[in-house]
Design a protein around this motif. Structure first.
Motif, short mmCIF file in Angstrom:
data_model
loop_
_atom_site.label_atom_id
_atom_site.label_comp_id
_atom_site.label_asym_id
_atom_site.label_seq_id
_atom_site.Cartn_x
_atom_site.Cartn_y
_atom_site.Cartn_z
N CYS A 43 0.99 -1.75 0.40
CA CYS A 43 -0.29 0.31 -0.04
C CYS A 43 0.71 1.22 -0.04
O CYS A 43 0.20 2.42 0.30
N ASP A 44 2.20 0.88 -0.53
CA ASP A 44 2.76 2.18 0.13
C ASP A 44 2.70 3.33 -1.93
O ASP A 44 2.80 3.34 -2.41
N GLU A 45 2.09 4.44 -1.21
CA GLU A 45 1.95 6.25 -2.15
C GLU A 45 2.83 6.07 -2.94
O GLU A 45 2.98 6.75 -3.94
N LYS A 46 4.58 5.61 -2.35
CA LYS A 46 5.54 5.71 -3.36
C LYS A 46 5.30 4.40 -4.86
O LYS A 46 6.12 5.21 -5.76
N VAL A 47 5.18 3.45 -4.72
CA VAL A 47 5.04 2.56 -5.70
C VAL A 47 3.97 2.85 -6.23
O VAL A 47 3.69 2.27 -7.29
N PHE A 48 2.69 2.57 -5.83
CA PHE A 48 1.03 2.57 -6.09
C PHE A 48 0.17 3.62 -6.24
O PHE A 48 -0.04 4.34 -5.40
N ASP A 49 -0.09 4.14 -7.65
CA ASP A 49 -0.97 5.44 -7.12
C ASP A 49 -2.22 4.29 -6.33
O ASP A 49 -2.87 3.58 -7.38
N LEU A 62 4.09 -3.96 -8.86
CA LEU A 62 5.18 -4.70 -7.91
C LEU A 62 5.17 -4.38 -6.71
O LEU A 62 6.04 -4.62 -6.05
N HIS A 63 3.59 -5.40 -6.72
CA HIS A 63 3.81 -6.13 -5.28
C HIS A 63 4.92 -7.22 -5.01
O HIS A 63 5.74 -7.50 -5.18
N VAL A 64 4.09 -7.26 -3.10
CA VAL A 64 5.31 -8.83 -2.76
C VAL A 64 4.52 -9.61 -2.14
O VAL A 64 5.06 -10.22 -1.55
N GLY A 65 3.40 -9.78 -2.87
CA GLY A 65 2.26 -10.83 -2.64
C GLY A 65 2.76 -12.27 -2.70
O GLY A 65 2.51 -13.21 -1.86
#
Length: 130
Positions: A43-49, A62-65
């Motif tokens: 949920c990092d706003e620097k990575v995901f709009d 680019l998730h880490v799931g």
């Protein structure tokens, strides 16, 4: 992939660093251990709009799931992706009238997010056998 990012069952996992880094101005060296908050990272706003929005067309994702790219990447990723497609499409194809018949009861765990109990109900539709 968006389902794995948005609703990953993995809440956190223990990690061992393989290179030096400086998060929060604290020097960490290879071999040091820590905890990766997967639900936070995805949920990092620097990575995901708009990270709180489920967007199945999100690209790149680019998730880490499924872990990080490299030696810790989950070997069952392709199987999991197929299972997600089946989980979300097949019940509605076979039972078009399927609905949740109760509130989800979450599994109480600090490590994984899972469902312990969920009642489903359906109304038979002509031409669709369960």
């Amino acid at each position: 992939d968006e389902v794995a990012r948005w609703a990953s069952p993995v809440i956190w996992r223990r990690c061992t660093l393989w290179r030096s880094t400086r998060p929060a101005d604290e020097g960490l060296r290879p071999g040091d251990t820590g905890v990766l908050g997967c639900d936070s990272a995805d949920c990092d706003e620097k990575v995901f709009d708009d990270p709180d929005r489920l967007d199945v067309r999100r690209d790149p994702n680019l998730h880490v799931g499924f872990g990080d790219p490299g030696p810790r990447f989950c070997l069952a990723t392709d199987d999991t992706r197929l299972q997600i497609v089946i989980l979300f499409k097949e019940p509605f194809r076979r039972l078009p009238g399927i609905t949740a018949g109760s509130e989800r009861v979450r599994l109480r765990s600090i490590a994984v997010d899972s469902t312990e109990h969920l009642v489903r109900s359906f109304t038979p539709v002509a031409g669709h056998a369960p």
